[in-house]
Design a protein around this motif. Structure first.
Motif, PDB file in Angstrom:
ATOM      1  N   ALA A  47       0.090  -1.853   1.899  1.00  0.00           N
ATOM      2  CA  ALA A  47       0.025  -0.061   1.513  1.00  0.00           C
ATOM      3  C   ALA A  47       1.077  -0.235  -0.231  1.00  0.00           C
ATOM      4  O   ALA A  47       0.463   0.829  -0.497  1.00  0.00           O
ATOM      5  N   LEU A  48       1.560  -0.365   0.022  1.00  0.00           N
ATOM      6  CA  LEU A  48       3.197  -0.130  -1.286  1.00  0.00           C
ATOM      7  C   LEU A  48       2.732  -1.378  -2.106  1.00  0.00           C
ATOM      8  O   LEU A  48       2.215  -0.004  -3.386  1.00  0.00           O
ATOM      9  N   ASP A  49       2.007  -2.075  -2.579  1.00  0.00           N
ATOM     10  CA  ASP A  49       1.789  -2.234  -3.688  1.00  0.00           C
ATOM     11  C   ASP A  49       0.479  -1.858  -4.031  1.00  0.00           C
ATOM     12  O   ASP A  49      -0.421  -1.553  -5.268  1.00  0.00           O
ATOM     13  N   MET A  50      -0.802  -0.958  -3.218  1.00  0.00           N
ATOM     14  CA  MET A  50      -1.440   0.173  -3.568  1.00  0.00           C
ATOM     15  C   MET A  50      -0.947   1.504  -3.971  1.00  0.00           C
ATOM     16  O   MET A  50      -1.279   2.170  -4.922  1.00  0.00           O
ATOM     17  N   SER A  51       0.235   1.441  -3.567  1.00  0.00           N
ATOM     18  CA  SER A  51       0.471   3.068  -4.614  1.00  0.00           C
ATOM     19  C   SER A  51       0.702   3.004  -5.555  1.00  0.00           C
ATOM     20  O   SER A  51       1.103   3.001  -6.460  1.00  0.00           O
ATOM     21  N   SER A  52       1.681   1.292  -6.210  1.00  0.00           N
ATOM     22  CA  SER A  52       2.159   0.731  -7.127  1.00  0.00           C
ATOM     23  C   SER A  52       0.863   0.777  -8.073  1.00  0.00           C
ATOM     24  O   SER A  52       1.213   1.264  -9.423  1.00  0.00           O
ATOM     25  N   ILE A  53      -0.123   0.184  -7.152  1.00  0.00           N
ATOM     26  CA  ILE A  53      -1.510   0.256  -8.278  1.00  0.00           C
ATOM     27  C   ILE A  53      -2.412   1.241  -8.271  1.00  0.00           C
ATOM     28  O   ILE A  53      -3.006   1.278  -9.907  1.00  0.00           O
ATOM     29  N   LYS A  54      -2.505   2.058  -8.196  1.00  0.00           N
ATOM     30  CA  LYS A  54      -3.270   3.205  -8.598  1.00  0.00           C
ATOM     31  C   LYS A  54      -2.831   4.344  -9.136  1.00  0.00           C
ATOM     32  O   LYS A  54      -3.652   4.278  -9.706  1.00  0.00           O
ATOM     33  N   PHE A  96      -1.101 -11.749 -11.983  1.00  0.00           N
ATOM     34  CA  PHE A  96      -0.628 -10.628 -12.729  1.00  0.00           C
ATOM     35  C   PHE A  96      -0.417  -8.658 -12.811  1.00  0.00           C
ATOM     36  O   PHE A  96       0.670  -8.324 -13.241  1.00  0.00           O
ATOM     37  N   LEU A  97      -1.434  -8.255 -12.497  1.00  0.00           N
ATOM     38  CA  LEU A  97      -1.792  -6.924 -12.534  1.00  0.00           C
ATOM     39  C   LEU A  97      -0.815  -6.832 -11.389  1.00  0.00           C
ATOM     40  O   LEU A  97       0.019  -5.551 -11.649  1.00  0.00           O
ATOM     41  N   LEU A  98      -0.365  -7.112 -10.279  1.00  0.00           N
ATOM     42  CA  LEU A  98      -0.099  -6.755  -9.526  1.00  0.00           C
ATOM     43  C   LEU A  98       1.539  -6.532  -9.102  1.00  0.00           C
ATOM     44  O   LEU A  98       2.321  -6.010  -9.512  1.00  0.00           O
ATOM     45  N   GLU A  99       2.285  -7.841  -9.894  1.00  0.00           N
ATOM     46  CA  GLU A  99       3.290  -7.477 -10.633  1.00  0.00           C
ATOM     47  C   GLU A  99       3.703  -7.494 -11.560  1.00  0.00           C
ATOM     48  O   GLU A  99       4.621  -5.960 -11.939  1.00  0.00           O
ATOM     49  N   GLN A 100       2.541  -6.092 -12.490  1.00  0.00           N
ATOM     50  CA  GLN A 100       2.957  -5.323 -13.755  1.00  0.00           C
ATOM     51  C   GLN A 100       2.818  -4.104 -12.568  1.00  0.00           C
ATOM     52  O   GLN A 100       4.385  -3.182 -13.570  1.00  0.00           O
ATOM     53  N   ALA A 101       1.998  -3.854 -11.664  1.00  0.00           N
ATOM     54  CA  ALA A 101       2.483  -2.462 -10.487  1.00  0.00           C
ATOM     55  C   ALA A 101       3.785  -2.182 -10.804  1.00  0.00           C
ATOM     56  O   ALA A 101       3.876  -1.059 -10.277  1.00  0.00           O
ATOM     57  N   ARG A 102       3.974  -3.144  -9.734  1.00  0.00           N
ATOM     58  CA  ARG A 102       5.551  -3.608  -9.303  1.00  0.00           C
ATOM     59  C   ARG A 102       6.032  -2.943 -10.326  1.00  0.00           C
ATOM     60  O   ARG A 102       7.415  -2.169 -10.140  1.00  0.00           O
ATOM     61  N   GLU A 103       6.526  -3.457 -11.522  1.00  0.00           N
ATOM     62  CA  GLU A 103       7.749  -3.857 -12.542  1.00  0.00           C
ATOM     63  C   GLU A 103       7.423  -1.788 -12.756  1.00  0.00           C
ATOM     64  O   GLU A 103       8.811  -1.336 -12.809  1.00  0.00           O
ATOM     65  N   ILE A 104       6.140  -1.818 -12.925  1.00  0.00           N
ATOM     66  CA  ILE A 104       6.221  -0.281 -13.609  1.00  0.00           C
ATOM     67  C   ILE A 104       6.699   0.647 -12.693  1.00  0.00           C
ATOM     68  O   ILE A 104       7.124   1.449 -13.283  1.00  0.00           O
TER      69      ILE A 104
END
Length: 246
Positions: A18-25, A190-198
């Protein structure tokens, strides 16, 4: 095993995903109205859309919906009494929303989260098999009067819900095994890492903008300009870094 369903639905692995989903949303939502992301990200969404045989826009809409439903499900507590959920409808809705999120966003989850979904799918299949025998009969008797009152077969509804997650996992895996894609998993990482960084950068900005919001949600809502600037700045840094490495 049926008495352990509650703990299965509260496991930290569901919350980690869910934390990853929150970042990617936010990326998914902004991607619907913007073409500002790198070519690698655009190619990722094109590949997923081709995999599903639909348009990129429809694919993004599915992912946004799946993300929302998954987050909603993880944040929905389920109470149990004597091994049964006290609210069958709420229990079924939770499993259905988790399933929708898994199927729509399979490529956005980390390998660890995908393996967890496979494990929990096997768990639910095993639990469903127990509903075929004596255990199922006892549950059916307990739900007999509530079913008459509701004019609905609550036992069938409860039993069928156990296969929602296994079906979603099975469809996600089979779809990707039937069609080859180019570097889909690497691009998703790559997308997941970028989302986490943002997400980290946004959290870093919030303490400096407290006067613009009474809580985190209001801060984010009122500081979209600052967030957009931060995101654009990160993209610029990332582009320069890629240029240096190429």
């Amino acid at each position: 095993m049926l008495n352990e369903i509650s703990s299965e639905l509260e496991k930290e692995k569901l919350k980690e995903a869910a934390l990853d989903m929150s970042s990617i949303k936010p990326i998914l939502e902004s991607r619907l109205t913007s073409n500002s992301f790198q070519d690698e990200i655009s190619e990722f969404f094109r590949e997923v859309a081709a995999l599903k045989g639909q348009s990129v826009h429809d694919t993004l809409n599915q992912m946004v919906t799946g993300t929302q439903k998954y987050l909603e499900a993880v944040n929905t507590p389920i109470e149990f009494k004597n091994g049964l959920p006290t609210d069958i409808d709420k229990f079924v809705d939770k499993l259905e929303n988790i399933s929708i999120g898994i199927e729509a966003c399979w490529d956005l989850f980390s390998p660890e989260s995908r393996q967890f979904f496979i494990d929990i799918a096997n768990y639910f299949c095993e639990a469903a098999s127990k509903l075929q025998g004596w255990t199922g009969l006892l549950i059916k008797l307990r739900l007999f009067l509530p079913s008459i009152f509701r004019q609905e077969n609550l036992f069938k509804k409860y039993k069928d819900s156990f296969l929602l997650i296994p079906k979603a996992v099975k469809m996600a895996i089979e779809l990707r095994e039937s069609k080859r894609t180019t570097q889909l998993e690497a691009t998703a990482k790559f997308l997941l890492e970028q989302a986490r960084e943002i997400s980290k950068k946004q959290q870093y900005l919030l303490p400096y903008l407290k006067h613009l919001g009474r809580n985190t949600e209001e801060q984010i809502e009122k500081n979209q300009a600052a967030m957009a600037w931060a995101k654009a700045r990160m993209e610029e840094i990332e582009r320069k870094r890629n240029q240096r490495n190429s």
